[in-house]
Each structure stands twice: as structure tokens, then as C-alpha cells.
Write an enzyme that holds these catalytic residues in place. Sequence first.
Site, PDB file in Angstrom:
ATOM      1  CG  ASP A  25      47.558  45.554  44.913  1.00 28.20           C
ATOM      2  OD1 ASP A  25      48.150  44.525  44.405  1.00 28.20           O
ATOM      3  OD2 ASP A  25      46.468  46.134  44.396  1.00 28.20           O
ATOM      4  CD  GLU A  73      45.626  49.271  41.366  1.00 33.16           C
ATOM      5  OE1 GLU A  73      45.394  49.065  42.341  1.00 33.16           O
ATOM      6  OE2 GLU A  73      44.949  50.244  40.570  1.00 33.16           O
ATOM      7  CE  LYS A 130      45.992  43.480  42.121  1.00 34.83           C
ATOM      8  NZ  LYS A 130      45.789  44.830  42.360  1.00 34.83           N
ATOM      9  CB  VAL A 158      45.410  47.334  51.291  1.00 38.32           C
ATOM     10  CG1 VAL A 158      45.440  46.967  52.622  1.00 38.32           C
ATOM     11  CG2 VAL A 158      46.784  47.504  50.629  1.00 38.32           C
ATOM     12  CB  CYS A 163      42.969  45.511  44.861  1.00 45.55           C
ATOM     13  SG  CYS A 163      43.246  46.690  43.733  1.00 45.55           S
TER      14      CYS A 163
HETATM   15  N1  TIU Z   1      44.598  47.808  45.621  1.00 42.74           N
HETATM   16  C1  TIU Z   1      43.592  48.571  45.601  1.00 42.74           C
HETATM   17  O1  TIU Z   1      42.731  48.065  46.450  1.00 42.74           O
HETATM   18  N2  TIU Z   1      43.629  49.442  45.033  1.00 42.74           N
HETATM   19  C2  TIU Z   1      42.697  50.620  45.047  1.00 42.74           C
HETATM   20  O2  TIU Z   1      42.820  51.568  44.149  1.00 42.74           O
HETATM   21  N3  TIU Z   1      42.205  50.486  46.150  1.00 42.74           N
HETATM   22  C3  TIU Z   1      41.496  51.909  46.687  1.00 42.74           C
HETATM   23  O3  TIU Z   1      40.751  51.588  47.725  1.00 42.74           O
HETATM   24  N4  TIU Z   1      41.429  52.911  46.184  1.00 42.74           N
END
Ligand code: TIU
Length: 225
Positions: A25, A73, A130, A158, A163
Site C-alpha cells: 500500500d 488498498e 485489496k 505502510v 495493513c
Molecule cells: N494500508 C493501511 O495500513 N491502511 C490503513 O488504513 N492504515 C492506517 O493506518 N489507517
Amino acid sequence: MTVSVSARPYDFTFDPAQVALVVIDMQRDFIEPGGFGDTLGNDVSRLKDIVPTVAALIGLFRKLGLPIVHTREAHRPDLSDCPPAKRLRGAPGLRIGDTGAMGRILVAGEPGNAILPELAPLPGEIAIDKPGKGMFWATGLHETLQGMGITQLVFAGVTTEVCVQTSMREANDRGYDCLLIEDATESYFATFKSAAIEMIVAQGGIVGWATPLAALAAALEVEHV
Ligand code: TIU
């Protein structure tokens, strides 16, 4: 052939023929102002510092000809894969599907949903959308990796405790050995990053292993880019 990487809680040993890199992501929606992370109230500026390290890690796998999976995401434009529980959670500035500065929040194909250009997938690399936090939910990725004979995964991306950790836990339960590259992952919360890494390596590596990129590069006997 096996490679042994100095890692916590002990050396991570892998067969390069059975390993893939997973980059979770690294999208504008999480790293740039005006995206999903921003609308949730986060300081998104913390995340961009890892971009050069993630780029170097991707470069290492490309140089060695090893497989790379990129995740995003993302939801379908009709939001049919976005449960109301996810869309309605909390009180964000904009909800998933609303139009923001980079297009519709967390919707596939929108400018903000793209992976950062400097980390963009190349033809031949796997790129998946995803709908959940974990990379196996509703993606078919497990079957793809099984078809490739992949049993060990190196993780970056991240956010560490959302995630990345969810994907590592899903992978762990599916039988993959998982190594997290500590300086190629970041969180909006410094304490959550460190706590997530401690949780992963605790109890003899209950979820997996962790190490800096330099240790992986040294084990592969290639110059740390
Ligand atoms: N990619 C991912 O970690 N999605 C999130 O929503 N992360 C947050 O820390 N909000």
C-alpha cells in the site's frame, strides 16, 4: 541454495527460489495530503521518509530477478466491496468514495489510489487491489503465490500496525515465513511501529522476523543501494 539473514529474534533463512517481496500500500492515498490517511486525521508526512529505502529494496529484488508483489488498498467504484462498517467508521473529513483533492477516496483507478510513481510496479510484477487491510482477503493472492512455489515473504510498506501487520499475520497463518524490513515500513504513530515490530518478533517469532534492509543486502552479498 539458502541465504541466512541476521534478524530478530534469530537468523531468517530462506531459499531465493521460494521468496517474494511484498510491498504493502505505498499509495498516494496514505502518503500524500488529501488522501485516505489524511482524512482519517493523520500526519501523513511521517510516511514519505521510507520511500528511498523501499525503492532500494525493490531495486534489490529486481536486480536479483526475484518476484515482487505490490498491493493497493482499493475499492471498486460502486463500493460493492466496501462494507458499510468500513465506510461509516469514525468521523473522517471525507469517507471512502467521496471526492477529495486526488479524486475519490480509496477508489481503484483514482489518482490518489495509485502507488507512488517512484515505486510503481513494472510489467511482469504482481499488482493487486485489496478491499481489506490484509492482502489475502478477497484477492486470490494465496493461490497465485502457491502456483509460483513461494513459501517465504519479505515485507515492506505502510502502515506497520495496520495493513502490514494484518497481512503478515494472514501470511503466517497460511504457512509463510515472513521477514519485515524495519526501515522500509512506517506508521502514523512512532510508538505503534515499534510496538508492532516487537509483537511480531516476540515469543520466538510468533508472527515472523524483522531486520533492516542493510542486513538483507549483506546476506545477499550485493551492494546496499
Ligand atoms: N494500508 C493501511 O495500513 N491502511 C490503513 O488504513 N492504515 C492506517 O493506518 N489507517
